[in-house]
Design a protein around this motif. Structure first.
Motif, PDB file in Angstrom:
ATOM      1  N   ALA A  49      42.423  71.954  72.168  1.00  0.00           N
ATOM      2  CA  ALA A  49      41.937  70.730  72.452  1.00  0.00           C
ATOM      3  C   ALA A  49      40.779  71.072  73.746  1.00  0.00           C
ATOM      4  O   ALA A  49      40.677  70.222  74.467  1.00  0.00           O
ATOM      5  N   GLY A  50      40.856  72.504  74.194  1.00  0.00           N
ATOM      6  CA  GLY A  50      39.880  72.451  75.340  1.00  0.00           C
ATOM      7  C   GLY A  50      40.587  72.366  76.430  1.00  0.00           C
ATOM      8  O   GLY A  50      39.917  71.959  77.688  1.00  0.00           O
ATOM      9  N   GLN A  51      41.968  72.376  76.652  1.00  0.00           N
ATOM     10  CA  GLN A  51      42.730  72.159  77.800  1.00  0.00           C
ATOM     11  C   GLN A  51      43.046  73.618  78.462  1.00  0.00           C
ATOM     12  O   GLN A  51      43.483  74.554  77.560  1.00  0.00           O
TER      13      GLN A  51
ATOM     14  N   LYS B 173      43.695  72.047  87.094  1.00  0.00           N
ATOM     15  CA  LYS B 173      42.376  71.646  86.541  1.00  0.00           C
ATOM     16  C   LYS B 173      42.665  71.745  85.185  1.00  0.00           C
ATOM     17  O   LYS B 173      42.872  72.657  84.351  1.00  0.00           O
ATOM     18  N   GLU B 174      42.250  70.601  84.341  1.00  0.00           N
ATOM     19  CA  GLU B 174      42.706  70.552  82.942  1.00  0.00           C
ATOM     20  C   GLU B 174      41.910  71.174  82.068  1.00  0.00           C
ATOM     21  O   GLU B 174      42.358  71.700  81.011  1.00  0.00           O
ATOM     22  N   GLN B 175      40.745  71.528  82.555  1.00  0.00           N
ATOM     23  CA  GLN B 175      39.608  72.075  81.287  1.00  0.00           C
ATOM     24  C   GLN B 175      40.078  73.629  81.299  1.00  0.00           C
ATOM     25  O   GLN B 175      40.452  74.340  81.964  1.00  0.00           O
ATOM     26  N   LEU B 176      39.754  73.998  80.044  1.00  0.00           N
ATOM     27  CA  LEU B 176      40.051  75.269  79.562  1.00  0.00           C
ATOM     28  C   LEU B 176      38.960  76.358  80.207  1.00  0.00           C
ATOM     29  O   LEU B 176      39.518  77.530  80.442  1.00  0.00           O
TER      30      LEU B 176
ATOM     31  N   ASP C  55      35.178  73.959  76.622  1.00  0.00           N
ATOM     32  CA  ASP C  55      35.746  72.588  76.873  1.00  0.00           C
ATOM     33  C   ASP C  55      36.007  71.712  75.725  1.00  0.00           C
ATOM     34  O   ASP C  55      36.621  70.738  75.810  1.00  0.00           O
ATOM     35  N   THR C  56      35.226  72.114  74.831  1.00  0.00           N
ATOM     36  CA  THR C  56      35.060  70.976  73.630  1.00  0.00           C
ATOM     37  C   THR C  56      36.177  71.463  72.691  1.00  0.00           C
ATOM     38  O   THR C  56      36.433  72.396  72.424  1.00  0.00           O
TER      39      THR C  56
ATOM     40  N   ASN D 262      34.726  74.218  64.411  1.00  0.00           N
ATOM     41  CA  ASN D 262      35.574  75.104  63.320  1.00  0.00           C
ATOM     42  C   ASN D 262      36.132  76.485  63.959  1.00  0.00           C
ATOM     43  O   ASN D 262      36.437  77.606  63.721  1.00  0.00           O
ATOM     44  N   SER D 263      36.363  76.335  65.258  1.00  0.00           N
ATOM     45  CA  SER D 263      36.802  77.407  66.334  1.00  0.00           C
ATOM     46  C   SER D 263      38.271  77.312  66.913  1.00  0.00           C
ATOM     47  O   SER D 263      38.314  77.951  67.696  1.00  0.00           O
ATOM     48  N   SER D 264      39.096  76.493  66.178  1.00  0.00           N
ATOM     49  CA  SER D 264      40.363  76.367  66.624  1.00  0.00           C
ATOM     50  C   SER D 264      41.299  77.654  66.187  1.00  0.00           C
ATOM     51  O   SER D 264      41.171  78.242  65.150  1.00  0.00           O
ATOM     52  N   LEU D 265      42.181  77.653  67.142  1.00  0.00           N
ATOM     53  CA  LEU D 265      43.326  78.754  66.831  1.00  0.00           C
ATOM     54  C   LEU D 265      44.022  78.521  65.598  1.00  0.00           C
ATOM     55  O   LEU D 265      44.755  79.466  64.988  1.00  0.00           O
ATOM     56  N   ARG D 266      44.400  77.316  65.460  1.00  0.00           N
ATOM     57  CA  ARG D 266      45.126  76.910  64.335  1.00  0.00           C
ATOM     58  C   ARG D 266      44.576  77.419  63.028  1.00  0.00           C
ATOM     59  O   ARG D 266      45.336  77.510  62.155  1.00  0.00           O
ATOM     60  N   SER D 267      43.303  77.073  62.747  1.00  0.00           N
ATOM     61  CA  SER D 267      42.530  77.423  61.672  1.00  0.00           C
ATOM     62  C   SER D 267      42.819  79.108  61.170  1.00  0.00           C
ATOM     63  O   SER D 267      42.807  79.331  60.173  1.00  0.00           O
TER      64      SER D 267
END
Lengths: 136, 241
Positions: free
Chosen positions: A75-77, B91-94, B106-107, B113-118
């Protein structure tokens, strides 16, 4: 080598890899013909870095990561938010339990006190059985 | 057939009603008043414990060493982590967690399609040995000189970081109202810092004015002593008096 050292080594290697890719990105954005040789070398570096990362994967096999952390990253967090959340929840639960235990102790003490007024002999027997000499 | 035979055998041995009523034949009962003063526990090791004069009295549960009554943060040595995370606002951002990572991170990962879950759900094909590229393979990476086309440049953009507002260009004169554009910019960044700067500016202006007043008073005093002084009050002095 400890798991911490292994993970640090992997992180360093990945940082090197990312930096290499970043440099290639800059080179490619405004490519100069004389940079072809350097580009080729950097592409070979990418392969070498990937080899090293691949070899390091077994050293971090025992590392466990909560799946929820991945949700935060996707989620970019900041994943530290997950840690903070866990710590807060644990602290709240700890306080709740402490409150319950204290309440029960007070309840027991008050109950014995009240019962003692009307059934002193029985309370004495009860305390003898329980080896309970305190009021709590 | 087999089951019928079995049932008939069992029925022979199992009485439909106990000869001693509902009482267990094993336990000898001294008390006939009706109050049960024994605890019967079943399981692997069945036991009968006389629990004394109290009805339904049970053994208290064994005390465990670690309960919620103890400060578990201190017990596990996590006080440092607790104070680290509970005190300040994170700070909330990655990007604040990975400040050295280039690009926009941060997106949400689902977008590109760059999620770790995938990676977990669809693991990449692996197992092949990674080998350095040959000179023939490297020929595929021969590039044309010149800048990259516009559509491929987005990756090159650095993440936009929130800079602390440095109002170095606040050189407007004391009487002037700052332009609208400037105020909007400061509102986005941090209103507090802007206010502080304004306060400083105000203080600076006040000092200037005070200095001017002092100079004026000095002049007035000089004029009083001079023979040309008429002794009348100025309009400003009227209003003050």
């Amino acid at each position: 080598m400890t798991s911490r050292q292994n993970s640090e080594k992997l992180v360093n290697q990945m940082e090197t890899f990312i930096e290499n890719v970043r440099q290639i990105n800059i080179m490619v954005c405004n490519f100069q013909p004389q940079a072809q040789h350097i580009l080729n070398r950097k592409i070979q570096n990418i392969v070498t870095d990937l080899q090293v990362i691949n070899n390091l994967k077994d050293s971090v096999k025992d590392m466990r990561i909560p799946v929820e952390v991945l949700k935060y990253v996707d989620a970019g967090q900041n994943p530290h938010l997950f840690t903070k959340d866990c710590i807060d929840k644990a602290m709240i639960k700890n306080q709740e339990l402490k409150g319950k235990i204290d309440s029960y102790k007070k309840f027991k003490a008050n109950m014995l006190l009240e019962i003692n007024k009307y059934f002193p002999k029985e309370v004495e027997k009860y305390r003898a059985i329980r080896n309970d000499n305190n009021d709590d | 057939m087999m089951s019928d035979q079995f049932r008939s055998k069992v029925e022979q041995y199992s009485p439909k009603s106990s000869p001693r009523g509902a009482r267990s034949p094993v336990v000898s009962r001294q008390d006939s008043t009706g109050t049960l003063k024994t605890t019967i526990s079943l399981g692997k090791n069945p036991s009968i414990v006389h629990s004394g004069p109290f009805y339904l009295m049970k053994e208290p549960p064994g005390e465990s060493e670690l309960t919620g009554a103890r400060n578990l943060m201190a017990y596990y040595g996590l006080e440092h982590s607790y104070s680290k995370f509970s005190g300040k606002k994170l700070k909330e951002q990655l990007s604040s967690f990975l400040p050295n990572l280039p690009g926009i991170i941060d997106t949400p990962g689902d977008q590109d399609n760059s999620s770790l879950r995938s990676v977990i759900e669809k693991p990449p094909i692996g197992g092949k040995e990674l080998l350095p590229l040959t000179s023939v393979q490297l020929a595929g990476f021969r590039l044309h000189p010149g800048p990259l086309p516009e559509q491929y440049r987005y990756i090159n953009q650095a993440p936009q970081r929130k800079h602390k507002n440095k109002h170095k260009r606040h050189k407007h004169k004391p009487g002037e109202v700052p332009s609208g554009q400037e105020t909007t910019v400061t509102d986005i960044g941090g209103a507090d810092t802007h206010e502080k700067k304004h306060k400083k500016q105000k203080r600076h202006d006040e000092e200037k004015e005070a200095r001017k007043k002092r100079k004026k008073e000095k002049k007035r005093k000089k004029q009083k002593h001079s023979p040309e002084h008429s002794g009348g009050l100025t309009p400003s002095q009227h209003s003050n008096s």
